[in-house]
Scaffold this motif. Structure first.
Motif, PDB file in Angstrom:
ATOM      1  N   GLY A  26       0.811  -1.217   0.000  1.00  0.00           N
ATOM      2  CA  GLY A  26       0.000   0.000   0.000  1.00  0.00           C
ATOM      3  C   GLY A  26       0.837   1.255   0.000  1.00  0.00           C
ATOM      4  O   GLY A  26       1.502   1.581  -0.979  1.00  0.00           O
ATOM      5  N   LYS A  27       0.831   1.938   1.117  1.00  0.00           N
ATOM      6  CA  LYS A  27       1.469   3.247   1.275  1.00  0.00           C
ATOM      7  C   LYS A  27       2.924   3.291   0.795  1.00  0.00           C
ATOM      8  O   LYS A  27       3.354   4.271   0.187  1.00  0.00           O
ATOM      9  CB  LYS A  27       1.383   3.641   2.755  1.00  0.00           C
ATOM     10  CG  LYS A  27       2.071   4.916   3.124  1.00  0.00           C
ATOM     11  CD  LYS A  27       1.934   5.145   4.630  1.00  0.00           C
ATOM     12  CE  LYS A  27       2.769   6.316   5.102  1.00  0.00           C
ATOM     13  NZ  LYS A  27       2.705   6.452   6.552  1.00  0.00           N
ATOM     14  N   GLY A  28       3.685   2.240   1.038  1.00  0.00           N
ATOM     15  CA  GLY A  28       5.096   2.221   0.654  1.00  0.00           C
ATOM     16  C   GLY A  28       5.321   2.043  -0.837  1.00  0.00           C
ATOM     17  O   GLY A  28       6.379   2.371  -1.353  1.00  0.00           O
ATOM     18  N   ASN A  29       4.328   1.511  -1.537  1.00  0.00           N
ATOM     19  CA  ASN A  29       4.414   1.273  -2.985  1.00  0.00           C
ATOM     20  C   ASN A  29       5.577   0.381  -3.397  1.00  0.00           C
ATOM     21  O   ASN A  29       6.030   0.451  -4.535  1.00  0.00           O
ATOM     22  CB  ASN A  29       4.486   2.595  -3.764  1.00  0.00           C
ATOM     23  CG  ASN A  29       3.192   3.357  -3.713  1.00  0.00           C
ATOM     24  OD1 ASN A  29       2.121   2.787  -3.865  1.00  0.00           O
ATOM     25  ND2 ASN A  29       3.288   4.649  -3.463  1.00  0.00           N
ATOM     26  N   LEU A  88      19.063  -3.451   5.302  1.00  0.00           N
ATOM     27  CA  LEU A  88      17.759  -3.305   4.649  1.00  0.00           C
ATOM     28  C   LEU A  88      17.120  -1.976   5.048  1.00  0.00           C
ATOM     29  O   LEU A  88      16.608  -1.241   4.201  1.00  0.00           O
ATOM     30  CB  LEU A  88      16.838  -4.469   5.006  1.00  0.00           C
ATOM     31  CG  LEU A  88      17.238  -5.840   4.480  1.00  0.00           C
ATOM     32  CD1 LEU A  88      16.307  -6.915   5.028  1.00  0.00           C
ATOM     33  CD2 LEU A  88      17.271  -5.864   2.967  1.00  0.00           C
ATOM     34  N   PHE A  89      17.168  -1.678   6.336  1.00  0.00           N
ATOM     35  CA  PHE A  89      16.618  -0.419   6.829  1.00  0.00           C
ATOM     36  C   PHE A  89      17.324   0.765   6.175  1.00  0.00           C
ATOM     37  O   PHE A  89      16.679   1.710   5.714  1.00  0.00           O
ATOM     38  CB  PHE A  89      16.742  -0.343   8.359  1.00  0.00           C
ATOM     39  CG  PHE A  89      16.321   0.979   8.924  1.00  0.00           C
ATOM     40  CD1 PHE A  89      14.982   1.278   9.089  1.00  0.00           C
ATOM     41  CD2 PHE A  89      17.263   1.931   9.274  1.00  0.00           C
ATOM     42  CE1 PHE A  89      14.582   2.513   9.594  1.00  0.00           C
ATOM     43  CE2 PHE A  89      16.883   3.165   9.778  1.00  0.00           C
ATOM     44  CZ  PHE A  89      15.537   3.451   9.941  1.00  0.00           C
ATOM     45  N   TYR A  90      18.645   0.717   6.123  1.00  0.00           N
ATOM     46  CA  TYR A  90      19.431   1.797   5.521  1.00  0.00           C
ATOM     47  C   TYR A  90      19.037   1.988   4.051  1.00  0.00           C
ATOM     48  O   TYR A  90      18.904   3.116   3.581  1.00  0.00           O
ATOM     49  CB  TYR A  90      20.922   1.460   5.633  1.00  0.00           C
ATOM     50  CG  TYR A  90      21.825   2.562   5.148  1.00  0.00           C
ATOM     51  CD1 TYR A  90      22.290   3.547   6.008  1.00  0.00           C
ATOM     52  CD2 TYR A  90      22.230   2.609   3.812  1.00  0.00           C
ATOM     53  CE1 TYR A  90      23.126   4.560   5.564  1.00  0.00           C
ATOM     54  CE2 TYR A  90      23.070   3.618   3.356  1.00  0.00           C
ATOM     55  CZ  TYR A  90      23.517   4.585   4.235  1.00  0.00           C
ATOM     56  OH  TYR A  90      24.338   5.586   3.781  1.00  0.00           O
ATOM     57  N   PRO A 115      11.832  10.279   4.880  1.00  0.00           N
ATOM     58  CA  PRO A 115      10.476  10.315   5.417  1.00  0.00           C
ATOM     59  C   PRO A 115       9.406  10.544   4.346  1.00  0.00           C
ATOM     60  O   PRO A 115       8.249  10.720   4.684  1.00  0.00           O
ATOM     61  CB  PRO A 115      10.535  11.510   6.370  1.00  0.00           C
ATOM     62  CG  PRO A 115      11.432  12.475   5.667  1.00  0.00           C
ATOM     63  CD  PRO A 115      12.474  11.602   4.971  1.00  0.00           C
ATOM     64  N   ARG A 116       9.793  10.557   3.071  1.00  0.00           N
ATOM     65  CA  ARG A 116       8.846  10.906   2.015  1.00  0.00           C
ATOM     66  C   ARG A 116       7.626   9.978   1.971  1.00  0.00           C
ATOM     67  O   ARG A 116       6.500  10.451   1.820  1.00  0.00           O
ATOM     68  CB  ARG A 116       9.530  10.877   0.656  1.00  0.00           C
ATOM     69  CG  ARG A 116       8.621  11.352  -0.461  1.00  0.00           C
ATOM     70  CD  ARG A 116       9.184  11.143  -1.837  1.00  0.00           C
ATOM     71  NE  ARG A 116      10.473  11.784  -2.008  1.00  0.00           N
ATOM     72  CZ  ARG A 116      11.214  11.669  -3.085  1.00  0.00           C
ATOM     73  NH1 ARG A 116      10.816  10.928  -4.077  1.00  0.00           N
ATOM     74  NH2 ARG A 116      12.376  12.273  -3.166  1.00  0.00           N
ATOM     75  N   HIS A 117       7.840   8.675   2.095  1.00  0.00           N
ATOM     76  CA  HIS A 117       6.732   7.724   1.964  1.00  0.00           C
ATOM     77  C   HIS A 117       6.385   7.001   3.262  1.00  0.00           C
ATOM     78  O   HIS A 117       5.219   6.690   3.495  1.00  0.00           O
ATOM     79  CB  HIS A 117       7.052   6.682   0.880  1.00  0.00           C
ATOM     80  CG  HIS A 117       7.155   7.280  -0.481  1.00  0.00           C
ATOM     81  ND1 HIS A 117       6.059   7.615  -1.224  1.00  0.00           N
ATOM     82  CD2 HIS A 117       8.229   7.626  -1.220  1.00  0.00           C
ATOM     83  CE1 HIS A 117       6.448   8.132  -2.370  1.00  0.00           C
ATOM     84  NE2 HIS A 117       7.763   8.160  -2.390  1.00  0.00           N
ATOM     85  N   VAL A 118       7.398   6.689   4.054  1.00  0.00           N
ATOM     86  CA  VAL A 118       7.161   5.965   5.312  1.00  0.00           C
ATOM     87  C   VAL A 118       8.010   6.582   6.419  1.00  0.00           C
ATOM     88  O   VAL A 118       9.011   7.246   6.155  1.00  0.00           O
ATOM     89  CB  VAL A 118       7.488   4.454   5.181  1.00  0.00           C
ATOM     90  CG1 VAL A 118       6.577   3.771   4.179  1.00  0.00           C
ATOM     91  CG2 VAL A 118       8.949   4.215   4.822  1.00  0.00           C
ATOM     92  N   GLU A 141       7.883   2.625  10.386  1.00  0.00           N
ATOM     93  CA  GLU A 141       7.278   1.843   9.311  1.00  0.00           C
ATOM     94  C   GLU A 141       8.341   1.140   8.460  1.00  0.00           C
ATOM     95  O   GLU A 141       8.125   0.021   8.003  1.00  0.00           O
ATOM     96  CB  GLU A 141       6.404   2.742   8.428  1.00  0.00           C
ATOM     97  CG  GLU A 141       5.154   3.227   9.137  1.00  0.00           C
ATOM     98  CD  GLU A 141       4.402   4.301   8.363  1.00  0.00           C
ATOM     99  OE1 GLU A 141       3.166   4.383   8.531  1.00  0.00           O
ATOM    100  OE2 GLU A 141       5.032   5.078   7.606  1.00  0.00           O
ATOM    101  N   ALA A 142       9.489   1.775   8.302  1.00  0.00           N
ATOM    102  CA  ALA A 142      10.581   1.139   7.557  1.00  0.00           C
ATOM    103  C   ALA A 142      11.027  -0.141   8.259  1.00  0.00           C
ATOM    104  O   ALA A 142      11.313  -1.152   7.609  1.00  0.00           O
ATOM    105  CB  ALA A 142      11.752   2.102   7.384  1.00  0.00           C
ATOM    106  N   TRP A 143      11.056  -0.132   9.581  1.00  0.00           N
ATOM    107  CA  TRP A 143      11.408  -1.349  10.321  1.00  0.00           C
ATOM    108  C   TRP A 143      10.343  -2.428  10.148  1.00  0.00           C
ATOM    109  O   TRP A 143      10.661  -3.619  10.092  1.00  0.00           O
ATOM    110  CB  TRP A 143      11.644  -1.046  11.806  1.00  0.00           C
ATOM    111  CG  TRP A 143      12.989  -0.447  12.065  1.00  0.00           C
ATOM    112  CD1 TRP A 143      13.257   0.817  12.503  1.00  0.00           C
ATOM    113  CD2 TRP A 143      14.256  -1.079  11.886  1.00  0.00           C
ATOM    114  NE1 TRP A 143      14.609   1.005  12.597  1.00  0.00           N
ATOM    115  CE2 TRP A 143      15.255  -0.141  12.230  1.00  0.00           C
ATOM    116  CE3 TRP A 143      14.655  -2.347  11.460  1.00  0.00           C
ATOM    117  CZ2 TRP A 143      16.621  -0.438  12.169  1.00  0.00           C
ATOM    118  CZ3 TRP A 143      16.018  -2.639  11.392  1.00  0.00           C
ATOM    119  CH2 TRP A 143      16.974  -1.697  11.750  1.00  0.00           C
ATOM    120  N   MET A 144       9.084  -2.024  10.042  1.00  0.00           N
ATOM    121  CA  MET A 144       8.015  -3.009   9.783  1.00  0.00           C
ATOM    122  C   MET A 144       8.197  -3.619   8.385  1.00  0.00           C
ATOM    123  O   MET A 144       7.974  -4.817   8.186  1.00  0.00           O
ATOM    124  CB  MET A 144       6.633  -2.363   9.896  1.00  0.00           C
ATOM    125  CG  MET A 144       6.297  -1.727  11.241  1.00  0.00           C
ATOM    126  SD  MET A 144       6.392  -2.858  12.635  1.00  0.00           S
ATOM    127  CE  MET A 144       7.670  -2.081  13.604  1.00  0.00           C
TER     128      MET A 144
END
Length: 161
Positions: free
Chosen positions: A74-77, A117-119, A135-138, A142-145
C-alpha cells in the motif's frame, strides 16, 4: 640521431602514454555500465558498516509483519517495482536497470543484515532505481516493519536431489 628516428621515438612515447592513460582511467574510473554491474552485485554491501550493525528496535511479531505487508502493498508502494510477492517483477521494475532485487531470494536474505535493509529503505541505493523512502513515503518505524515483512517473504531453498 636522425630526424626520422627521433620522430618515431616521440610517436612511440605518445602512443604508449595514451595507452597507459586509457588503462589507468578505465581501472580507476568505472564506466556507467560498470556502475550498473556494481549495483547489481548482490555481494557488495549497500550500507556503511555502522548501519549494517543496527538492530531493529522492534521485536519480530506477526503484527509487525502484517503491518509491514500492508505498507509494502500500500502506502510504501514497494510492490510497484518489487512485485506483490517481492520477486522483483513489479510493473515499473521491468523498466529499471539494474532490475529490482528479488527480495525472496535466500542468498539475498542471507547476505543482508536488518540494518542494511533499513538503511536501503531510508537512504536508497545509489546507481539503482531504489530511492530514499524515509520520510517521504514511510516513517522510520514503518521502515522497520517493512524490514520484518521482507524477512518473512524469504523463499525456501529447494533441496538438491
Amino acid at each position: 640521431m636522425s630526424t626520422p628516428r627521433i620522430f618515431l621515438i616521440l610517436i612511440s612515447i605518445i602512443i604508449g602514454f595514451g595507452i597507459f592513460i586509457h588503462l589507468f582511467t578505465s581501472t580507476i574510473i568505472p564506466s556507467e555500465t560498470d556502475n550498473q554491474m556494481i549495483a547489481f552485485d548482490m555481494t557488495r554491501p549497500r550500507a556503511p558498516t555502522e548501519a549494517r550493525a543496527i538492530k531493529s528496535p522492534f521485536p519480530v511479531s506477526h503484527e509487525a509483519i502484517a503491518v509491514g505487508k500492508a505498507l509494502y502493498q500500500g502506502k510504501g508502494n514497494c510492490y510497484v517495482c518489487h512485485g506483490m510477492e517481492g520477486a522483483g517483477n513489479g510493473e515499473a521494475g521491468v523498466m529499471l536497470s539494474p532490475p529490482p532485487r528479488d527480495l525472496t531470494d535466500p542468498t539475498f536474505q542471507m547476505l543482508r543484515k536488518d540494518g542494511e535493509l533499513f538503511y536501503s529503505i531510508k537512504h536508497g541505493v545509489p546507481d539503482t532505481g531504489m530511492f530514499p523512502y524515509v520520510p517521504r513515503h514511510v516513517t522510520e518505524e514503518e521502515a522497520w516493519m517493512l524490514v520484518q515483512y521482507i524477512r518473512a517473504i524469504k523463499r525456501e531453498v529447494e533441496p538438491m536431489n
